[in-house]
Design an enzyme around this catalytic site. Structure first.
Site, PDB file in Angstrom:
ATOM      1  N   SER A 116       0.835  -1.206   0.000  1.00 39.18           N
ATOM      2  CA  SER A 116       0.000   0.000   0.000  1.00 39.18           C
ATOM      3  C   SER A 116       0.868   1.254   0.000  1.00 39.18           C
ATOM      4  O   SER A 116       0.358   2.354   0.163  1.00 39.18           O
ATOM      5  CB  SER A 116      -0.946  -0.012   1.198  1.00 39.18           C
ATOM      6  OG  SER A 116      -0.219  -0.193   2.376  1.00 39.18           O
ATOM      7  N   HIS A 137      -2.306  -2.418  -6.259  1.00 36.85           N
ATOM      8  CA  HIS A 137      -2.818  -2.194  -4.905  1.00 36.85           C
ATOM      9  C   HIS A 137      -4.340  -2.359  -4.854  1.00 36.85           C
ATOM     10  O   HIS A 137      -5.076  -1.601  -5.477  1.00 36.85           O
ATOM     11  CB  HIS A 137      -2.406  -0.790  -4.439  1.00 36.85           C
ATOM     12  CG  HIS A 137      -2.829  -0.492  -3.048  1.00 36.85           C
ATOM     13  ND1 HIS A 137      -3.211   0.753  -2.627  1.00 36.85           N
ATOM     14  CD2 HIS A 137      -2.950  -1.297  -1.957  1.00 36.85           C
ATOM     15  CE1 HIS A 137      -3.530   0.706  -1.349  1.00 36.85           C
ATOM     16  NE2 HIS A 137      -3.391  -0.526  -0.923  1.00 36.85           N
ATOM     17  N   GLU A 149      -5.005   0.179  -7.876  1.00 37.05           N
ATOM     18  CA  GLU A 149      -4.028   1.165  -8.324  1.00 37.05           C
ATOM     19  C   GLU A 149      -2.883   0.425  -8.996  1.00 37.05           C
ATOM     20  O   GLU A 149      -2.382  -0.562  -8.441  1.00 37.05           O
ATOM     21  CB  GLU A 149      -3.469   1.950  -7.129  1.00 37.05           C
ATOM     22  CG  GLU A 149      -4.478   2.850  -6.464  1.00 37.05           C
ATOM     23  CD  GLU A 149      -3.915   3.557  -5.235  1.00 37.05           C
ATOM     24  OE1 GLU A 149      -4.257   4.717  -5.029  1.00 37.05           O
ATOM     25  OE2 GLU A 149      -3.144   2.945  -4.466  1.00 37.05           O
ATOM     26  N   ASN A 187      -4.433   6.014  -0.572  1.00 40.27           N
ATOM     27  CA  ASN A 187      -4.017   6.067   0.837  1.00 40.27           C
ATOM     28  C   ASN A 187      -3.387   7.400   1.223  1.00 40.27           C
ATOM     29  O   ASN A 187      -3.442   7.805   2.377  1.00 40.27           O
ATOM     30  CB  ASN A 187      -3.045   4.929   1.155  1.00 40.27           C
ATOM     31  CG  ASN A 187      -3.783   3.642   1.456  1.00 40.27           C
ATOM     32  OD1 ASN A 187      -4.994   3.661   1.686  1.00 40.27           O
ATOM     33  ND2 ASN A 187      -3.083   2.528   1.459  1.00 40.27           N
TER      34      ASN A 187
HETATM   35  N1  3HC Z   1     -14.992  -9.806   2.302  1.00 40.75           N
HETATM   36  C1  3HC Z   1     -15.620 -10.202   1.187  1.00 40.75           C
HETATM   37  N2  3HC Z   1     -16.853  -9.764   0.843  1.00 40.75           N
HETATM   38  C2  3HC Z   1     -17.467  -8.912   1.694  1.00 40.75           C
HETATM   39  C3  3HC Z   1     -16.866  -8.467   2.888  1.00 40.75           C
HETATM   40  C4  3HC Z   1     -15.563  -8.946   3.195  1.00 40.75           C
HETATM   41  N3  3HC Z   1     -14.917  -8.577   4.280  1.00 40.75           N
HETATM   42  N4  3HC Z   1     -17.723  -7.624   3.504  1.00 40.75           N
HETATM   43  C5  3HC Z   1     -18.814  -7.552   2.746  1.00 40.75           C
HETATM   44  N5  3HC Z   1     -18.670  -8.325   1.650  1.00 40.75           N
HETATM   45  C6  3HC Z   1     -19.624  -8.526   0.570  1.00 40.75           C
HETATM   46  C7  3HC Z   1     -20.868  -9.211   1.083  1.00 40.75           C
HETATM   47  O1  3HC Z   1     -20.739 -10.616   1.019  1.00 40.75           O
HETATM   48  C8  3HC Z   1     -21.948  -8.700   0.126  1.00 40.75           C
HETATM   49  O2  3HC Z   1     -21.911  -9.477  -1.061  1.00 40.75           O
HETATM   50  P1  3HC Z   1     -23.305  -9.995  -1.741  1.00 40.75           P
HETATM   51  O3  3HC Z   1     -24.057  -8.750  -2.094  1.00 40.75           O
HETATM   52  O4  3HC Z   1     -22.838 -10.806  -2.908  1.00 40.75           O
HETATM   53  O5  3HC Z   1     -23.969 -10.817  -0.708  1.00 40.75           O
HETATM   54  C9  3HC Z   1     -21.457  -7.292  -0.234  1.00 40.75           C
HETATM   55  O6  3HC Z   1     -20.071  -7.248   0.116  1.00 40.75           O
HETATM   56  C10 3HC Z   1     -22.202  -6.210   0.543  1.00 40.75           C
HETATM   57  O7  3HC Z   1     -22.102  -6.524   1.912  1.00 40.75           O
HETATM   58  P2  3HC Z   1     -23.095  -5.998   3.031  1.00 40.75           P
HETATM   59  O8  3HC Z   1     -24.473  -5.853   2.438  1.00 40.75           O
HETATM   60  O9  3HC Z   1     -22.937  -6.854   4.239  1.00 40.75           O
HETATM   61  O10 3HC Z   1     -22.455  -4.631   3.479  1.00 40.75           O
HETATM   62  P3  3HC Z   1     -22.563  -3.148   2.964  1.00 40.75           P
HETATM   63  O11 3HC Z   1     -23.508  -2.931   1.860  1.00 40.75           O
HETATM   64  O12 3HC Z   1     -22.717  -2.404   4.221  1.00 40.75           O
HETATM   65  O13 3HC Z   1     -21.093  -2.907   2.350  1.00 40.75           O
HETATM   66  C11 3HC Z   1     -18.750  -2.480   2.465  1.00 40.75           C
HETATM   67  C12 3HC Z   1     -19.930  -3.276   3.036  1.00 40.75           C
HETATM   68  C13 3HC Z   1     -18.627  -2.779   0.963  1.00 40.75           C
HETATM   69  C14 3HC Z   1     -17.533  -2.953   3.183  1.00 40.75           C
HETATM   70  C15 3HC Z   1     -19.035  -0.932   2.654  1.00 40.75           C
HETATM   71  O14 3HC Z   1     -19.285  -0.667   4.007  1.00 40.75           O
HETATM   72  C16 3HC Z   1     -17.886  -0.069   2.198  1.00 40.75           C
HETATM   73  O15 3HC Z   1     -17.735   0.224   1.011  1.00 40.75           O
HETATM   74  N6  3HC Z   1     -17.023   0.405   3.148  1.00 40.75           N
HETATM   75  C17 3HC Z   1     -15.850   1.214   2.858  1.00 40.75           C
HETATM   76  C18 3HC Z   1     -14.693   0.313   2.474  1.00 40.75           C
HETATM   77  C19 3HC Z   1     -13.442   1.082   2.155  1.00 40.75           C
HETATM   78  O16 3HC Z   1     -13.362   2.299   2.239  1.00 40.75           O
HETATM   79  N7  3HC Z   1     -12.392   0.331   1.778  1.00 40.75           N
HETATM   80  C20 3HC Z   1     -11.107   0.883   1.506  1.00 40.75           C
HETATM   81  C21 3HC Z   1     -10.276   0.691   2.711  1.00 40.75           C
HETATM   82  S1  3HC Z   1      -8.660   1.390   2.563  1.00 40.75           S
HETATM   83  C22 3HC Z   1      -7.727   0.141   1.957  1.00 40.75           C
HETATM   84  O17 3HC Z   1      -8.199  -0.923   1.667  1.00 40.75           O
HETATM   85  C23 3HC Z   1      -6.272   0.459   1.758  1.00 40.75           C
HETATM   86  C24 3HC Z   1      -5.388  -0.698   2.070  1.00 40.75           C
HETATM   87  O18 3HC Z   1      -4.067  -0.285   1.818  1.00 40.75           O
HETATM   88  C25 3HC Z   1      -5.526  -1.246   3.467  1.00 40.75           C
END
Ligand code: 3HC
Length: 286
Positions: A116, A137, A149, A187
């Site tokens: 990242s 990424h 990315e 990030n």
């Molecule tokens: N792993 C795999 N699939 C997942 C999951 C996980 N941890 N969490 C949720 N899902 C899937 C579910 O299975 C569901 O799939 P389906 O529709 O086929 O059944 C789908 O995602 C939607 O899940 P939910 O209805 O339970 O949840 P939400 O609609 O509330 O969405 C979310 C969950 C997509 C995580 C949403 O809250 C979101 O977009 N959050 C922000 C995430 C974000 O900002 N990510 C970036 C983080 S920074 C990063 O990654 C940088 C790195 O360097 C660390």
């Protein structure tokens, strides 16, 4: 086509799932058997929830799981067109992994890092194929987030870039070209916001107020504190520290509260305790 994913933690297991769902034969490699056990259990639980909810059929679940295998040996990268590294965000661990993958992989295999923010050129320098190395990424959760990315190292070839871009499309991701500077693109913008939110909690604001402010005031799907727990406080702190060390700029100073929480083992959702508390199924309890 075969893909190998090295690392079966939160990111690696999600990337392996993404590739298997897109039709690739995937081997997910981790030298820690406990990481593999956890990845398998999490995926089975996730797929079971999808089947119960009706968003996946039992047949589809079996078909995808049939394409995904696990291994403790780097030798299993043999035959892969692409190897995606997703090991912990420490330069020495990354370099050690790249050395081993480079030794075991076929000569024409592309090796990409899910770092990242670490230097792709530095990681590539320990291999005999730096032109076939670049950064890809992913975002957490990898199967859901639409972006990757693409980060070129100093000597990444045009051919590698084009092939990796095509691969990203095949697994359903949209790409942006990000510069090879700490934090890349997302990030560098996102993590300082999470860090600032942690400073506000350290100064006495309630985590739920900080989260509601950004969810309801800016339509973010998750608040910055909730998101930090979600991706892991250790991961977020490592990225912030990378920005601080990489730019030598005090504006990226990591919040001391994050450092204390990591020392205490409060890493967020994955350990059941972060800014919030979680039950064993990962549901927030307070
Ligand atoms: N792993 C795999 N699939 C997942 C999951 C996980 N941890 N969490 C949720 N899902 C899937 C579910 O299975 C569901 O799939 P389906 O529709 O086929 O059944 C789908 O995602 C939607 O899940 P939910 O209805 O339970 O949840 P939400 O609609 O509330 O969405 C979310 C969950 C997509 C995580 C949403 O809250 C979101 O977009 N959050 C922000 C995430 C974000 O900002 N990510 C970036 C983080 S920074 C990063 O990654 C940088 C790195 O360097 C660390």
């Amino acid at each position: 086509m075969k893909a190998a994913v090295v690392g079966a933690g939160l990111m690696g297991s999600g990337i392996a799932q993404t590739c298997a769902q897109a039709g690739f034969e995937v081997v997910n490699i981790d030298t820690f058997p406990s990481a593999i056990d956890k990845a398998k259990a999490n995926l089975e639980a996730l797929f079971a929830r999808k089947v119960t909810k009706g968003s996946m059929t039992e047949e589809k679940k079996e078909e995808i799981l049939g394409r995904l295998t696990y291994s403790g040996s780097f030798e299993d990268v043999k035959g892969a067109a692409i190897v995606i590294e997703a090991v912990p965000e420490k330069i020495e661990i990354k370099k050690d992994t790249f050395r081993k993958v480079d030794e075991a992989a076929d000569a024409d295999t592309l090796i990409v890092s899910n770092t990242s923010g670490l230097s792709i050129s530095e990681i590539a320098s320990v291999t005999n194929r730096p032109d076939k190395v670049m950064g890809v990424h992913f975002f957490y959760p990898a199967p859901v987030m639409k972006l990757v990315e693409l980060v070129r190292g100093l000597v990444t070839s045009n051919e590698t870039y084009e092939k990796v871009k095509e691969f990203a499309g095949q697994i359903g991701k949209t790409t942006v070209d990000a510069p090879e500077y700490p934090g890349f693109m997302v990030n560098r913008i996102l993590v300082p916001m999470q860090n600032e939110a942690a400073f506000m909690v350290m100064e006495g604001s309630r985590p739920e107020d900080v989260d509601n402010a950004m969810k309801l005031g800016c339509n973010h799907p998750m608040g910055p504190i909730e998101l930090t727990d979600f991706v892991g406080i250790d991961t977020m702190l490592a990225t912030m520290t990378g920005l601080y060390n990489g730019f030598h700029d005090s504006k990226y100073r990591p919040c001391p509260l994050l450092e204390t929480m990591v020392k205490a083992g409060h890493l967020g959702k994955k350990t059941g305790q972060g800014f919030y508390k979680y039950d064993e199924k990962g549901n927030k309890i307070s």
